[in-house]
Scaffold this motif. Sequence first.
Motif, PDB file in Angstrom:
ATOM      1  N   ALA A  30       0.813  -1.219   0.000  1.00 41.50           N
ATOM      2  CA  ALA A  30       0.000   0.000   0.000  1.00 41.50           C
ATOM      3  C   ALA A  30       0.845   1.268   0.000  1.00 41.50           C
ATOM      4  O   ALA A  30       0.399   2.316   0.472  1.00 41.50           O
ATOM      5  CB  ALA A  30      -0.933   0.001   1.212  1.00 41.50           C
ATOM      6  N   THR A  50      -6.731   3.301  -7.149  1.00 42.73           N
ATOM      7  CA  THR A  50      -7.374   4.503  -6.613  1.00 42.73           C
ATOM      8  C   THR A  50      -7.979   5.363  -7.718  1.00 42.73           C
ATOM      9  O   THR A  50      -9.129   5.808  -7.598  1.00 42.73           O
ATOM     10  CB  THR A  50      -6.369   5.320  -5.782  1.00 42.73           C
ATOM     11  N   ARG A  95      -1.736  -1.928  -4.285  1.00 43.37           N
ATOM     12  CA  ARG A  95      -2.299  -0.600  -4.546  1.00 43.37           C
ATOM     13  C   ARG A  95      -1.713  -0.036  -5.829  1.00 43.37           C
ATOM     14  O   ARG A  95      -0.495  -0.005  -5.997  1.00 43.37           O
ATOM     15  CB  ARG A  95      -1.995   0.330  -3.367  1.00 43.37           C
ATOM     16  N   ASN A 100       5.309  -1.511  -4.718  1.00 44.31           N
ATOM     17  CA  ASN A 100       4.156  -2.390  -4.505  1.00 44.31           C
ATOM     18  C   ASN A 100       4.258  -3.660  -5.337  1.00 44.31           C
ATOM     19  O   ASN A 100       3.887  -4.749  -4.886  1.00 44.31           O
ATOM     20  CB  ASN A 100       2.864  -1.637  -4.814  1.00 44.31           C
TER      21      ASN A 100
END
Length: 223
Positions: free
Chosen positions: A71, A119, A97, A78
């Motif tokens: 994350a 995201t 992530r 990552n």
Amino acid sequence: MRVAIAGAGAVGRSIARELIHNGHQVLLIDKNPESIRPERVPDAEWLLADSCELSSLEEARLDRCDVVIAATGDDKVNLVTSLLAKTEFGVPRTVGRVNHPNNEWLFTEAWGVDVNVSTPRIMSALVEEAVSVGDLVRLFTFRQGNANLVEMTLPADSPYVGTPSGLIPFPENCALVTILRDGQVYVPSAEQPVEAGDELLFVAPADVEENLERLLAPSAHGG
């Protein structure tokens, strides 16, 4: 369940608090000394280490973890963390992530990522979901099942307004899993009719999404 989280920033700490609240054991890993703030998540274990270093992950005892969550704010970190967790320590489940949308294609099982969380994709999906009627919005991709969680707000001119869900000829391999109506969540039964303005959530493979749009919103999609 024991969970290791690489990245002790705001995202990592928030995930840790939620998991601890749900009764899980959490280890937070970060190479930045300024990010090691045990007082912010006092019930977690903390480790000052680089999650891209094999020796650091050995110190973290990743072989004892059920899940590793990468994350950090760096996509390269990552990816490497996920790959090492999966290939060197046999962690059953990894979550990566995605910070930059151009890198999303890399976050696959080939790099040891079981589930990627983008995201940018989530934010754009939430915007589309809030303003779109009659269009499918892809909310989430299930990597292992080759299917997506998609949402449609049923338009008033849909030919199936008022039709029991069991009588709607949904495409093969497509499942209506939830109806959101007036702030309530309904588990659909075959007898329950769908109404204009319902938010319908489906699990469906990508190759049937267009057919689903044409079925439920033909005036907008040439059905």
